[in-house]
Design a protein around this motif. Structure first.
Motif, PDB file in Angstrom:
ATOM      1  N   GLN A 146     -11.232  20.970 -28.124  1.00  0.00           N
ATOM      2  CA  GLN A 146     -11.562  22.353 -27.770  1.00  0.00           C
ATOM      3  C   GLN A 146     -12.244  22.426 -26.408  1.00  0.00           C
ATOM      4  O   GLN A 146     -12.051  23.391 -25.663  1.00  0.00           O
ATOM      5  N   THR A 147     -13.015  21.386 -26.076  1.00  0.00           N
ATOM      6  CA  THR A 147     -13.725  21.367 -24.797  1.00  0.00           C
ATOM      7  C   THR A 147     -12.764  21.335 -23.631  1.00  0.00           C
ATOM      8  O   THR A 147     -12.922  22.083 -22.657  1.00  0.00           O
ATOM      9  N   TYR A 148     -11.735  20.468 -23.695  1.00  0.00           N
ATOM     10  CA  TYR A 148     -10.824  20.377 -22.545  1.00  0.00           C
ATOM     11  C   TYR A 148      -9.668  21.363 -22.625  1.00  0.00           C
ATOM     12  O   TYR A 148      -9.182  21.849 -21.604  1.00  0.00           O
ATOM     13  N   ALA A 149      -9.215  21.703 -23.835  1.00  0.00           N
ATOM     14  CA  ALA A 149      -8.007  22.529 -23.963  1.00  0.00           C
ATOM     15  C   ALA A 149      -8.284  24.023 -23.819  1.00  0.00           C
ATOM     16  O   ALA A 149      -7.383  24.797 -23.504  1.00  0.00           O
ATOM     17  N   LYS A 150      -9.513  24.445 -24.086  1.00  0.00           N
ATOM     18  CA  LYS A 150      -9.916  25.850 -23.960  1.00  0.00           C
ATOM     19  C   LYS A 150      -8.999  26.748 -24.793  1.00  0.00           C
ATOM     20  O   LYS A 150      -8.849  26.547 -25.983  1.00  0.00           O
TER      21      LYS A 150
END
Length: 314
Positions: A146-150
């Motif tokens: 979730q942090t990188y994929a947004k």
């Protein structure tokens, strides 16, 4: 003619993917469009860079088999949207329904897209150890994604495999005989290989890397990986290999970029230990001969530290 050229390229050893290459398929969340590796075996080749917003976590290979009586997908994808995008590409290739998804290990890019497939009523198969790893760490895995994929993480929910196996799971579907194998300890718990003996093709999962430095984790047993490779994987002598990361190729190529690297690092760490070297210095053993591999900058020093810790107690 085109297919002949593709196969000849695979056997010769293709040009390597590079972290410098931008998204190859900007109209899709997939990093690259699936192509037919050999007849009825397709793969969407992921970036050889780490997972990023730009590649949406598609940094592993997402493959599928068109059997004549249904489709088998290898890897659930790193999130719901990647799985959905892969399914759209499958529908462009065939009207055969997807009947099974196979997770090649317990990592996020193999399993976080599972809920898309189970929503379609499709079973997900994984090795029992991979399923256990995902169950133990799935909260951290999804948070990292979730942090990188947004916004590309939207819709992703934690769904564990619906079927597990231990040694092998054999499938006869349509025109294909498929052996889903766990050949032994390798890169991570429950590493899974999909072997099509009649076609001489191995979807190797993270047993094998091409053009990308293998990451070595704290639970990786590198001596076990070497033994599994030499006693179980290489003797199958596949003609074609779709590695876990990197472009499809042949056995010699992945052996160089995987086993030769692991053996070389172990030899250098072993020499360092024999000379009384400490962990602080082990990070800097010379790995420059592998600098041509993507993710070298991100992984080389980390790998050295992990292998030092492993070999210190051997």
């Amino acid at each position: 003619m085109i297919r002949t050229i593709v196969i000849a390229t695979l056997l010769a050893g293709p040009a390597l993917a590079s972290e410098e290459i931008a998204d190859k398929y900007p109209q899709s969340v997939l990093y690259d469009k699936p192509f037919e590796v050999i007849p009825n075996v397709w793969s969407a080749i992921g970036a050889t860079a780490p997972p990023t917003y730009e590649n949406a976590g598609h940094n592993n290979n997402l493959s599928f088999l068109v059997t004549g009586d249904g489709v088998i997908v290898i890897n659930g994808g790193a999130n719901y949207k990647l799985a959905e995008a892969l399914h759209a590409e499958i529908r462009e290739v065939t009207d055969q329904p997807v009947k099974l998804v196979i997770n090649e290990n317990g990592q996020g890019h193999a399993m976080l897209g599972n809920n898309y497939w189970t929503e379609q009523g499709i079973d997900v198969l994984a090795h029992v150890e991979a399923a256990e790893e995902f169950a133990d760490y799935n909260a951290q895995i999804i948070a990292g994604m979730q942090t990188y994929a947004k916004e590309n993480a939207e819709g992703t929910e934690l769904v564990e495999p619906t079927i597990t196996f231990e040694d092998e799971y054999v499938i006869d579907m349509g025109d294909m005989h498929i052996e889903v194998l766990h050949l032994g300890p390798a890169h991570s718990p429950g590493d899974t290989q999909v072997w099509l003996p009649d076609l001489g093709l191995m979807i190797a999962g993270d047993m094998a890397f091409n053009g990308r430095m293998p990451p070595i984790f704290s639970d990786t047993c590198t001596s076990c990986w070497i033994e599994t490779w030499e006693t179980a994987f290489a003797p199958l002598a596949p003609t074609y290999i779709i590695p876990g990361h990197g472009y499809p190729t042949n056995l010699a190529q992945v052996e160089h970029h995987t086993m030769d690297y692991v053996k070389d690092l172990r030899a250098k760490i072993g020499e360092h230990l024999d000379n009384g070297g400490a962990l602080d210095d082990a990070y800097y053993v010379d790995q420059s001969n592998w600098a041509f591999l993507d993710t070298y900058e991100e992984l080389a020093t980390k790998n050295a530290g992990v292998v030092y810790t492993e070999m210190e107690f051997e």
